[in-house]
Design an enzyme around this catalytic site. Structure first.
Site, short mmCIF file in Angstrom:
data_model
loop_
_atom_site.label_atom_id
_atom_site.label_comp_id
_atom_site.label_asym_id
_atom_site.label_seq_id
_atom_site.Cartn_x
_atom_site.Cartn_y
_atom_site.Cartn_z
N ASP A 263 -71.84 54.10 -25.76
CA ASP A 263 -72.58 53.24 -24.74
C ASP A 263 -72.96 53.91 -23.50
O ASP A 263 -73.91 53.60 -22.75
CB ASP A 263 -71.72 51.92 -24.20
N MET B 50 -60.57 42.97 -50.60
CA MET B 50 -59.66 41.60 -50.74
C MET B 50 -58.44 41.55 -50.53
O MET B 50 -57.64 42.77 -50.49
CB MET B 50 -60.36 41.06 -52.12
N ASP C 20 -73.43 42.62 -25.68
CA ASP C 20 -72.95 42.62 -26.96
C ASP C 20 -72.32 41.49 -27.39
O ASP C 20 -71.90 40.59 -26.69
CB ASP C 20 -71.70 43.59 -26.93
#
EC number: 7.2.2.6
Lengths: 686, 502
Positions: free
Chosen positions: A522, A382, A307
Site C-alpha cells: 500500500d 473443505m 478497502d
C-alpha cells in the site's frame, strides 16, 4: 484516551503553565511572528510611555495619567489573552507529550552481538541495524522489524488500546514501535530507527507543536490580516492630521485604542491556537498527523478510497442462510451444516452454529464427541467430520465438494449451480454441504457491512465526497457489497497498482484523494494520495509513506479525520468572519466618541447611547480584549459541525458568526459601558 | 502572448501614447488646428493632463475652451478617450479569461483594436449623431463672439464637441470639452441628451458584467456580481436623491424656500432627479463627467460620489470596476468560504497565498493613495493653499480630489484651486498608481489562477452564484472598503451635514 475527549478542554496544570507562558511570549522577538498582535504590543509600549509622560506629545487634559494608564492596561491584557490562547492550545499537546516521554525513559535493551551473546545497554544507545532480544515484561527499546519469534505486545502506551496485539516475523504484523511492551513470549528485533528519530520521538515532537509549521492557508490568511492591519494603520495615522485640520486634536492613546479595535485582533490572537487545536483534536482521536497541512487537506478531500475488508465490512464471512438443493429440505441442510461445524472454530463455523441455533435446530454435541474433525486445508478447500458410523460430512467450496462427491460416485443435484451462482451474484460465498455422496444444500456466507456506514456514506455524498471501494473480490461480489454499503464506485479484483491508478485518475480531475492502508504494497498508493492514513499495525514502509497514522488501526476512522479537517477550516473561517464583522460596532462606538467633544452633533451616530466618550472608547477596547478568551473554547473545540450540503452549512455559519459577529459587539459594548461608566465617574473620567 | 507579455504590451503602449500626448500638449500652440490661439501647456499641467487621460481618469486642471487647441481636443484627448477605455477593457477581458481558466490571456493589440473598432467607434458614431440631433455642436469653426441683448460682447466657445461627448461617456472618460463639463448647454443641451449620456456611461461597464457570466458559461455568476453592484448603486442613488431633495437647512433657516430641493450648482433643465441620478451614475461608473457642480451638493449628496469612488466597485469604469469587484469576490470567498469546511476556491480555482498576496496589495493601495496624500496636503502650505472653503467642506474637497484621482474617475469637486505644481504632480502620481498597480497585480492574479488545475464543483463547494453570495459580497465591500474611509468621511461630509444650519 477516549475519556480524555470528554474531559474539559483545560486542566489546572495546563492553566497554570499557560498563564506563565503568556508572559514569556511577550518577548517582541516571539511576538513579531504574529504581526497583528505585535502591533498591539507596540501600542502597549507607547501607551505605557504616555502613562508615565502624558504630555509627551503636547496633549493636555485632566486625568491623562489615569486614562492612558487604563488604555495601557487593557492593551496589555489583550496581548496576554492572545498569548494565553496559543499557550493553552500548546499546553494540551504538551501534557500529552509528557505522558509519552515517560515511556521513553529508563529503557534497557538486550543487544545480541555477532557471537550471539547478550549485552545489556541503554535503549538510547541502540543503532539502526542492531538486533535486540525482547522478552515478556520488557519494553521494546526502539522501532524495529521482528525477525524471529512471536509475541503479544501491549501498545497501550501509544494507542491507548489495552488489548495486546500479536507480532511475528514477516507479513504485515512485523513492525514494532519503541516504548511498547512485550507481554508474553519473546521477539528478536532488528532496529530500524536511529535514537531520537523513532516514531515515538516524532510523535512527541508533533504533539508538542515543536515541529509545527504554518499551513499554506494559515499563511495566506495571515497575509490578509496583515494587509487589513496596515490599512487601519494608514487610516489611524492619517486621521490625526485630518482631524487636526478641522480643529480636533485626538489624543494618541485614543488613536491607538481605535487602531487596536479595528485591526483583526480576535482572529489574529486565535489563529495559531485554532491550528494547534485542530491537530490536537486529531491526536485525541488517536491519529497522528505528520503536519497541519495534512489535516487541512482532509477538509478538501473529494474522494475516499476505502478497502472493503476491514474498512467497509468486518471481513469475516458469516452464515446468513441455509439453502437446500435437490430433494432435500431446509431442515436437513441446517442440521448437517450444524453437525459439520461443531468442531469448526473458524468464524464461518461458529456463525453457522449460531444461525442454526437461531433457526431452532439443536443437536446434542455429546453424540458427536468421538467424531473425527477434518480440518480445512488450502489443497482440499473443505472441512468436515467423519462420524463414528462412517458417515462423511463435508462443507466447502462448491467445486471441491462436487469433486469429492463424484469421486465417491455420487450425483450432482441439478439446481446446485443455480444456487451457488445466485449467491456469488449477490456478493456471498456459497459453501456446499455434502453427506457422503449426496449434496444436500448450500450455506450462504455473507460479508457484513459495518453498522452505520450506509448513513455515513450518504452524508459524505451530501458533502460532495465520493467513495470508491477497493476489493480483491470478483466484480459480482464487489458490486453487491458496493450497493449494500452505498459507495459510489468500486474497483473489483484490485491489485495495488489499481489503487494508484484510481488515485491518479481522480487527481487528474483536480480532486484530492484520501485513502487508508496497512500493507507494504500500500505504501506507493499512500504516498500518491493527498491524505494517506496508515494503520499503526501496518508495516513501517506504509507508515513512512503516509501523512497520518491511526494508532488504533481502525481504517473507518478516515471518515472522522475528514470531518475534523473540515471542522478546523470552518472554525478558522467562522472566527475570521466574526472578528471582521465586529468592526462595525466598534466604529459606531469609537468614531462618535472621538469627535463628539469637538462636534457635539456627532452624538447622533452614538447609536448605542454610550454614556461618555471615554466610556465608549474603553468599552470597545475592553470588549475587544475579552472576546479573545471568550472565544478560546470555540477555538479549542472547534465550531459545531454536522455534515451537510455546503450551502446549508454556510448559511448556518454565516448567520451565527457573520450576523452574530455584527450584533454581539453592539450588545457587549453597551453592557460594558453600563458597567464601567459608574466606575469611571468615581475615578473622575468622563 | 503570455501573461507577462500581455501586461508589458499594455504598459508600453500606454507609455508611448502618454508621451505622445504630453508632447502635443506642450507644443499645441505650434501644431495647428488652433483657431483660438490657445497657449502651450506648462510642464506640470501637461504631465497631469497626459496621465489623467491615459489612465481614463480625465481629471481636468484646465478648462478645455481656453486651455486646449482643437488638435489637442481631437488628437490627444479624444484619441486617449478611445485607447484608455479600450485598455481598461482589454485588461478586464484578459482578467476574465484568466479566472475563467483560459491558459493564455490573448493578444493585447487584438483586444485593443477590436474594442475600438467593433465597440467604441460604432457606438460613438451613433451617440454622436444622437447628440448632434439634440443640438450639440460638431464643428471646426472658432469660438464666436456675439453681442448680447444687454450689449455686452460674449465669446461662445464651439468645436468638435459631439464626437468627444459620445466617447467621453461610452468610454467612461468624463473629461469635458468645456470646463463646466456636461452641465454646459453645448455638451448636454436637453433632458434627452442627458438620458443618452447616462445610458452611454452605463452601457459598456454594465454589459461587461454580463459578458463575464457568458465567458464563464455561468450566467448566474454574472448576475450575482451584477446584483451586488446594483444593490450598492441603489443605496447610493437613494441617499443622493434624498439629500438633494431635502435641500439645504442653512438656507431654510434664513427663510429661503427649499421646496425644490438644493438647486445650487444645478441646471434647471435637469432638476433634482436628473442631477442626483447623473451624479450617482458618473461616480459609480467612474466616468467623471458632471451635469451639476458636486461642490454644491448637500454634504450627504456629496458623500455619495465620494464614497462610490472610494469603493470603486459599483460597476466602475471600463473594466476596472469589474476587476475590482471580482477581487472583492475573491476576498469574500477567502474570508468566508472556509466556513463550508474547504480551503477557499473561486470558480473552481484554489485561492492561495500567491493570489492573496497580490490582492492584499490592491486593497491596501487604494486607501493608501487617497488618505496619505490627503494628509500630506493638509499638512503642507502648498496643499492648504488650494482649499477655498476651509473646515469640513475643505477636507471633503481635498479627499474628493485624491479619491477621484485614485479611482480614475476624474470628476472634480471643483472649488479647489488645483492647477498648481503641488496638485498637478500629486494627483498625477495618484492617478498613475491607482491605475497601473491594480491592473498589474490583478493580471498577475489572473495569470496565477489560470495556471491552476480546475477543481470540480460539487455539493461541497462554496457557491458564488446565488443570492446569498450577492449579499455577502456587498457586506464585505462595505466592511473592508467603506469602513476604511468611515473616519475620513465622518470628518468631512458627515460632520458638515451634522453641523449644517446649527
Amino acid at each position: 484516551m477516549s475519556n480524555d475527549r470528554r474531559k474539559g478542554f483545560i486542566t489546572k496544570e495546563i492553566l497554570r503553565d499557560s498563564i506563565k507562558e503568556s508572559f514569556v511570549k511577550l518577548n517582541p522577538k516571539y511576538m513579531i511572528k504574529n504581526p497583528v498582535m505585535f502591533i498591539v504590543e507596540v501600542g502597549t509600549f507607547i501607551t505605557l510611555f504616555l502613562t508615565i509622560f502624558p504630555n509627551a506629545f503636547g496633549e493636555t487634559g485632566s486625568n491623562l495619567h489615569l486614562y492612558n494608564g487604563i488604555v495601557f492596561f487593557i492593551l496589555f491584557v489583550t496581548v496576554l489573552f492572545a498569548n494565553f490562547a496559543e499557550a493553552v492550545a500548546e499546553g494540551r499537546g504538551k501534557a500529552q507529550a509528557e505522558s509519552l516521554k515517560k515511556t521513553r525513559k529508563d529503557t534497557k535493551a538486550k543487544l545480541i552481538d555477532k557471537n550471539g551473546n547478550i549485552k545489556i545497554i541503554n535503549a538510547s544507545e541502540t543503532k539502526k541495524g542492531d538486533i535486540v532480544l525482547v522478552e515478556a515484561g520488557d519494553l521494546i527499546p526502539n522501532d524495529g522489524e521482528v525477525i524471529e519469534g512471536l509475541a503479544s505486545v501491549d501498545e497501550s502506551a501509544i494507542t491507548g488500546e489495552s488489548a495486546p496485539v500479536l507480532k511475528e516475523a514477516g507479513g504485515d504484523f512485523s513492525s514494532v514501535t519503541g516504548g511498547t511492551k512485550v507481554v508474553s513470549d519473546w521477539l528478536k528485533i532488528r532496529i530500524t530507527a536511529t535514537p531520537g528519530e523513532s516514531f515515538l520521538d516524532k510523535m512527541i515532537n508533533l504533539v508538542e507543536g515543536a515541529s509545527r509549521l504554518k499551513t499554506p492557508n494559515e499563511i495566506a490568511l495571515t497575509m490578509i490580516l496583515v494587509s487589513l492591519t496596515m490599512i487601519f494603520l494608514i487610516v489611524v495615522v492619517t486621521l490625526y492630521p485630518l482631524a487636526k485640520y478641522v480643529g480636533i486634536t485626538i489624543p494618541v492613546s485614543t488613536l491607538i485604542a481605535l487602531l487596536v479595535c479595528l485591526i483583526p485582533t480576535t482572529i489574529g490572537g486565535l489563529l495559531s491556537a485554532i491550528g494547534i487545536a485542530g491537530m490536537d483534536r486529531v491526536t485525541r482521536f488517536n491519529v497522528i498527523a505528520m503536519s497541519g497541512k495534512a489535516v487541512e487537506a482532509c477538509g478538501d478531500v473529494n474522494t475516499l478510497i476505502l478497502d472493503k475488508t476491514g474498512t467497509i465490512t468486518y471481513g469475516n464471512r458469516l452464515a446468513a442462510e441455509f439453502i437446500p438443493v435437490g430433494k432435500h429440505t431446509e431442515k436437513e441442510i441446517t442440521r448437517f451444516a450444524l453437525i459439520s461445524s461443531l468442531k469448526d472454530e473458524t468464524p464461518e463455523g461458529r456463525s453457522t452454529i449460531e444461525l442454526a441455533n437461531k433457526l431452532g435446530v439443536q443437536v446434542n454435541a455429546d453424540e458427536y464427541k468421538d467424531a473425527e474433525f477434518i480440518e480445512f486445508t488450502a489443497q482440499s478447500r473443505m472441512s468436515g467430520v467423519d462420524l463414528k458410523n462412517g458417515t462423511k460430512i463435508r462443507k466447502g467450496a462448491a467445486d471441491a465438494i462436487k469433486k469429492f462427491v463424484m469421486d465417491l460416485g455420487g450425483k450432482i443435484p441439478d439446481d446446485l449451480d443455480k444456487v451457488t451462482t445466485k449467491i456469488a451474484g449477490i456478493g456471498g460465498t456459497p459453501l456446499a454441504v455434502s453427506v457422503d455422496k449426496d449434496i444436500i444444500g448450500v450455506i450462504y456466507l455473507k460479508d457484513t457491512v459495518k453498522p452505520g456506514l450506509v448513513e455515513r456514506f450518504e452524508r459524505l455524498r451530501e458533502m460532495g465526497i465520493k467513495t470508491i471501494m477497493c476489493t480483491g473480490d470478483n466484480p459480482l461480489t464487489a458490486a453487491t457489497i458496493a450497493k449494500e454499503a452505498g459507495v459510489d464506485e468500486f474497483i473489483a479484483e484490485a491489485k495495488p497498482e489499481d489503487k494508484i491508478e484510481a488515485i491518479k485518475r481522480e487527481q487528474a480531475e483536480g480532486k484530492l484523494v484520501a485513502m487508508t492502508g496497512d500493507g507494504t504494497n500500500d505504501a506507493p498508493a499512500l504516498a500518491q494520495a493527498d491524505v494517506g492514513l496508515a494503520m499503526n499495525s501496518g508495516t513501517t514502509a506504509a507508515k513512512e509513506a503516509a501523512n497520518m497514522i491511526d494508532l488504533d488501526s481502525d481504517p473507518t476512522k478516515i471518515l472522522e479525520v475528514v470531518e475534523i479537517g473540515k471542522q478546523l477550516l470552518i472554525t478558522r473561517g467562522a472566527l475570521t468572519t466574526f472578528s471582521i464583522a465586529n468592526d462595525v460596532a466598534k466604529y459606531f462606538a469609537i468614531i462618535p466618541a472621538i469627535f463628539s467633544i469637538a462636534i457635539p452633533q456627532m452624538n447622533v451616530m452614538n447609536i448605542m447611547r454610550l454614556a461618555t466618550p471615554q466610556s465608549a472608547i474603553l468599552s470597545a477596547l475592553i470588549f475587544n480584549a475579552i472576546i479573545i478568551p471568550a472565544l478560546i473554547p470555540i477555538a479549542m473545540r472547534g465550531v459545531k459541525y454536522r455534515p451537510m450540503k455546503a450551502e446549508a452549512l454556510f448559511t448556518r455559519n454565516i448567520l451565527i458568526y457573520g450576523l452574530g459577529g455584527m450584533i454581539v459587539p453592539f450588545i457587549g459594548i453597551k453592557v460594558i459601558d453600563m458597567l464601567i461608566n459608574p466606575i469611571l465617574k468615581v475615578l473622575n473620567l468622563g | 502572448m503570455n501573461w507577462k507579455q500581455y501586461t508589458v504590451a499594455l504598459l508600453l503602449t500606454n507609455g508611448v501614447m502618454a508621451l505622445l500626448v504630453y508632447i502635443i500638449f506642450r507644443f499645441q500652440s505650434l501644431l495647428g488646428f488652433n483657431p483660438n490661439s490657445n497657449k502651450a501647456m506648462e510642464p506640470s499641467l501637461a504631465f497631469n493632463a497626459a496621465i489623467s487621460f491615459i489612465t481614463n481618469t480625465n481629471l481636468q486642471h484646465y478648462s478645455g475652451e481656453w486651455g486646449l487647441s482643437y488638435l489637442s481636443q481631437m488628437a490627444a484627448i479624444t484619441f486617449l478617450m478611445f485607447t484608455s477605455a479600450a485598455t481598461g477593457f482589454a485588461a478586464a477581458t484578459a482578467f476574465i479569461r484568466g479566472i475563467a481558466g483560459k491558459k493564455i490571456p490573448g493578444n493585447f493589440f487584438v483586444d485593443l483594436v477590436r474594442t475600438i473598432t467593433r465597440i467604441l467607434i460604432p457606438f460613438s458614431v451613433v451617440v454622436t449623431l444622437l447628440l448632434v440631433s439634440q443640438g450639440v455642436p460638431q464643428t471646426l469653426t472658432p469660438n464666436q463672439t456675439v453681442t448680447t441683448i444687454q450689449g455686452n460682447l460674449q465669446d461662445i466657445p464651439l468645436g468638435p464637441v459631439a464626437s468627444l461627448e459620445s466617447i467621453k461617456h461610452l468610454g467612461t472618460n468624463g473629461g469635458g470639452f468645456f470646463g463646466s463639463n456636461s452641465s454646459h448647454p453645448f455638451e448636454n443641451p436637453t433632458p434627452l441628451s442627458n438620458l443618452i449620456e447616462m445610458l452611454s456611461m452605463m452601457a459598456i461597464p454594465g454589459a461587461l458584467v454580463y459578458a463575464f457570466g457568458l465567458t464563464l458559461k455561468n450566467r448566474k455568476q454574472g448576475w450575482a456580481i451584477f446584483a451586488s453592484m446594483a444593490m450598492l448603486f441603489l443605496m447610493s442613488l437613494s441617499l443622493a436623491y434624498y439629500a438633494e431633495k431635502s435641500g439645504n437647512p442653512a438656507l431654510t433657516n434664513i427663510g429661503l424656500n427649499q421646496s425644490m430641493g438644493n438647486m445650487e450648482g444645478k441646471e434647471v433643465r435637469f432638476g433634482i432627479a436628473n442631477s442626483a441620478l447623473f451624479t450617482t451614475i458618473t461616480t459609480a461608473f467612474t466616468t467623471g463627467s458632471v451635469n451639476n457642480m458636486h461642490d454644491s451638493l448637500t454634504p450627504l449628496g456629496g458623500l455619495v460620489p465620494l464614497w462610490q469612488m472610494m469603493l470603486n466597485v459599483i460597476f466602475g469604469g471600463e473594466g476596472v470596476g469589474l476587476m475590482n469587484m471580482l477581487m472583492y469576490a475573491i476576498l469574500a470567498v477567502f474570508l468566508c468560504g472556509l466556513m463550508v469546511g474547504r480551503t477557499p476556491e473561486f470558480l473552481g480555482k484554489k485561492i492561495e497565498g500567491k493570489e492573496i498576496k497580490l490582492i492584499a496589495l490592491v486593497i491596501l493601495i487604494h486607501p493608501f493613495i487617497i488618505l496619505v496624500p490627503s494628509a500630506i496636503s493638509l499638512l503642507t502650505k502648498q496643499g492648504l493653499a488650494g482649499i477655498t472653503n476651509p473646515g469640513f467642506h475643505g477636507l471633503s474637497q481635498v479627499l474628493y480630489e485624491f479619491t477621484s484621482s485614485a479611482a480614475n474617475n476624474g470628476s472634480g469637486f471643483e472649488g479647489l484651486i488645483d492647477n498648481t505644481l503641488f496638485w498637478n504632480i500629486s494627483t498625477g502620481l495618484v492617478m498613475f498608481l491607482g491605475r497601473y498597480i491594480s491592473i498589474i497585480a490583478l493580471l498577475a492574479v489572473a495569470a496565477s489562477l489560470a495556471s491552476k488545475k480546475p477543481i470540480p464543483v460539487g455539493p461541497g463547494t462554496f457557491r458564488t452564484d446565488n443570492a446569498l453570495f450577492t449579499v455577502i459580497l456587498v457586506v464585505v465591500v462595505l466592511i473592508v472598503g467603506a469602513l476604511t474611509f468611515f473616519p475620513a468621511l465622518a470628518l468631512g461630509p458627515i460632520a458638515e451635514h451634522l453641523t449644517l444650519g446649527h
